[in-house]
Design a protein around this motif. Structure first.
Motif, short mmCIF file in Angstrom:
data_model
loop_
_atom_site.label_atom_id
_atom_site.label_comp_id
_atom_site.label_asym_id
_atom_site.label_seq_id
_atom_site.Cartn_x
_atom_site.Cartn_y
_atom_site.Cartn_z
N LEU A 27 -33.15 -15.24 70.31
CA LEU A 27 -33.97 -14.23 70.94
C LEU A 27 -33.15 -13.37 71.91
O LEU A 27 -33.37 -12.16 72.00
N ALA A 28 -32.19 -13.97 72.59
CA ALA A 28 -31.35 -13.22 73.52
C ALA A 28 -30.54 -12.16 72.78
O ALA A 28 -30.37 -11.04 73.28
N LEU A 29 -30.05 -12.50 71.62
CA LEU A 29 -29.28 -11.53 70.82
C LEU A 29 -30.17 -10.39 70.33
O LEU A 29 -29.77 -9.23 70.39
N ILE A 30 -31.36 -10.73 69.88
CA ILE A 30 -32.30 -9.70 69.44
C ILE A 30 -32.65 -8.77 70.59
O ILE A 30 -32.69 -7.55 70.46
N ARG A 31 -32.90 -9.35 71.77
CA ARG A 31 -33.23 -8.55 72.95
C ARG A 31 -32.07 -7.63 73.32
O ARG A 31 -32.27 -6.47 73.66
N ARG A 32 -30.86 -8.15 73.23
CA ARG A 32 -29.67 -7.35 73.56
C ARG A 32 -29.50 -6.19 72.57
O ARG A 32 -29.22 -5.06 72.97
#
Length: 134
Positions: A27-32
């Motif tokens: 999720l952190a990668l998608i958010r970034r």
């Protein structure tokens, strides 16, 4: 030697390092990555709107066919069948129109984000010391 499915898969050509490729998205990668779409908020929002519209249109086509078959076709109402055909045709045309612009916006947004990512990486590489490249 005991039987091991992992060992068998490795012998058949599947490598253990491929397991890294199978990890779920974080999720952190998608958010970034999503943060790179902020300069293109209008295009992104239109794209999301068209995705929702398209997800409604496809079942609506089936629903119209069901209504026409259940109603005018079974009753033998020729005028009702013609109106149903007209409604189906109009919805099919708007579905194609939405699909065209959805693909166009997705391509434009994707190209813009990739361009910004490349520029960001290039700018970062320009600040690295020369020892980094050895």
């Amino acid at each position: 030697m005991s039987y091991s499915p992992a060992r068998t898969l490795t012998r058949l050509g599947h490598h253990d390092e491929r397991e890294v490729d199978m990890r779920p998205l974080e999720l952190a990668l998608i958010r970034r990555l999503f943060s790179y779409t902020w300069p293109y908020a209008s295009k992104r929002n239109w794209l999301l709107t068209l995705v929702v519209i398209r997800s409604i249109q496809l079942p609506a086509l089936t629903w119209i066919l069901w209504i026409v078959i259940k109603g005018p076709v079974t009753a033998g109402n020729v005028a009702g069948v013609l109106w149903g055909m007209l409604a189906f045709t109009l919805l099919a045309l708007t579905t194609q129109w939405v699909m065209h612009y959805r693909q166009r916006l997705a391509l434009e947004l994707g190209e813009a984000v990739v361009f910004d990512l490349r520029n960001h990486i290039f700018a970062h590489l320009q600040t690295m010391p020369m020892g980094f490249y050895h």
